[in-house]
Design an enzyme around this catalytic site. Structure first.
Site, mmCIF file in Angstrom:
data_model
loop_
_atom_site.group_PDB
_atom_site.id
_atom_site.type_symbol
_atom_site.label_atom_id
_atom_site.label_comp_id
_atom_site.label_asym_id
_atom_site.label_seq_id
_atom_site.Cartn_x
_atom_site.Cartn_y
_atom_site.Cartn_z
ATOM 1 C CB ALA A 16 -0.926 -0.012 1.221
ATOM 2 C CB SER A 144 -2.051 -8.556 -14.636
ATOM 3 O OG SER A 144 -1.710 -7.894 -15.835
ATOM 4 C CE1 TYR A 157 3.030 -8.467 -12.647
ATOM 5 C CE2 TYR A 157 1.953 -8.424 -14.794
ATOM 6 C CZ TYR A 157 2.049 -7.976 -13.486
ATOM 7 O OH TYR A 157 1.163 -7.025 -13.012
#
Ligand code: NAP
Length: 251
Positions: A16, A144, A157
């Site tokens: 965060a 993603s 990824y």
């Protein structure tokens, strides 16, 4: 049946200190949740604490490297002791180590898979006990668009992000009966440090592929995450919400 809403809910947002995770932490704080937002450095955690304080929100920053299972356990135990059990988990922290597979070092593969996928197993398991006991919980995993489409130069990824989708759906099936929903948000190309290194030409080509003709902002993702956390999404589980300006339309 509707569950009690903020401020009784304690949210843990990993990663965060910057980018999307930072926007998620602040959006949840704005909506009245208690927020614990993590960063890997003391400076990052302190920045989250001051942002939450400035917003008049409950919660604080915390130092956490999610690849360290012992630290994950101690942070989660400490947070639960201080604020109560975590009922909302946002698995956001992630890294890229791009390379063509032929040139990819084992360390690049391992770092990406460990941070983006294996650590999610550890952190989620640690938070599940409290949620199961409360018979309530929300888990949102940041996947993603490339987990669905693939992307040259990102085998590591994309594998980690596709893995998160399988994880999300399987866990959703396992714990739906306990009142816990598990969903994924799959961002497209969002304007953060992660995408800031794109060359001008690459950025131009990307924009051409985005029907809404702009990179997403972290707040675009934060609002989608906050929706999935809210009571309005209580009948949604095991889903992947694509937030990408139309660059990919899943069936
Ligand atoms: P970012 O700007 O690079 O920020 C990454 C965050 O993750 C930082 O807060 C960082 O902490 C934290 N982090 C990195 N390694 C960590 C570790 N080992 N333990 C704990 N925290 C760690 O990334 P972002 O663009 O906001 O992306 C956030 C998430 O969305 C990621 O999962 C990413 O894969 C996903 N996503 C992003 C995009 C995009 O276009 N930006 C697109 C699709 C998906 P420090 O500040 O301490 O380093």
């Amino acid at each position: 049946m509707s569950q009690s809403n903020p401020p009784s809910q304690v949210c843990l947002v990993t990663g965060a200190s910057r980018g999307i995770g930072n926007a998620i932490a602040l959006e949840l704080a704005r909506r009245g949740y208690t927020v614990i937002g993590t960063g890997t450095s003391t400076a990052g955690a302190e920045r989250v604490t001051s942002q939450l304080k400035a917003a008049g929100a409950q919660g604080r920053g915390a130092v956490l490297d999610i690849t360290d299972p012992e630290q994950s356990e101690s942070v989660i135990t400490e947070v639960a002791g201080e604020f109560g059990p975590i009922s909302v988990l946002i698995n956001n922290a992630g890294v890229t180590e791009d390379n063509l597979l032929m040139r990819m070092k084992p360390s690049q593969w391992e770092k990406t898979l460990t941070t983006n996928l294996a650590s999610v197993f550890v952190v989620t398991k640690l938070c599940l006990k409290g949620m199961t006991k409360a018979r309530y919980g929300r888990i949102i995993n940041l996947s993603s668009v490339v987990g669905a489409t693939g992307n040259a130069g990102q085998t590591n990824y994309a594998a980690s992000k596709a893995g998160l989708i399988g994880f999300t759906k399987s866990l959703a099936l396992e714990i739906a009966s306990r009142g816990i929903t598990v969903n994924a948000v799959a961002p497209g190309f969002i304007d953060t440090d992660m995408t800031s290194e794109l060359a001008e030409g690459q950025r131009g080509r990307l924009l051409e592929a985005i029907p809404l003709a702009r990179l997403g902002q972290p707040e675009d993702i934060a609002k989608a995450v906050a929706f999935l956390v809210s009571d309005d999404a209580s009948y949604i589980t095991g889903q992947v919400l694509h937030v990408n300006g139309g660059m990919y339309m899943s069936s």
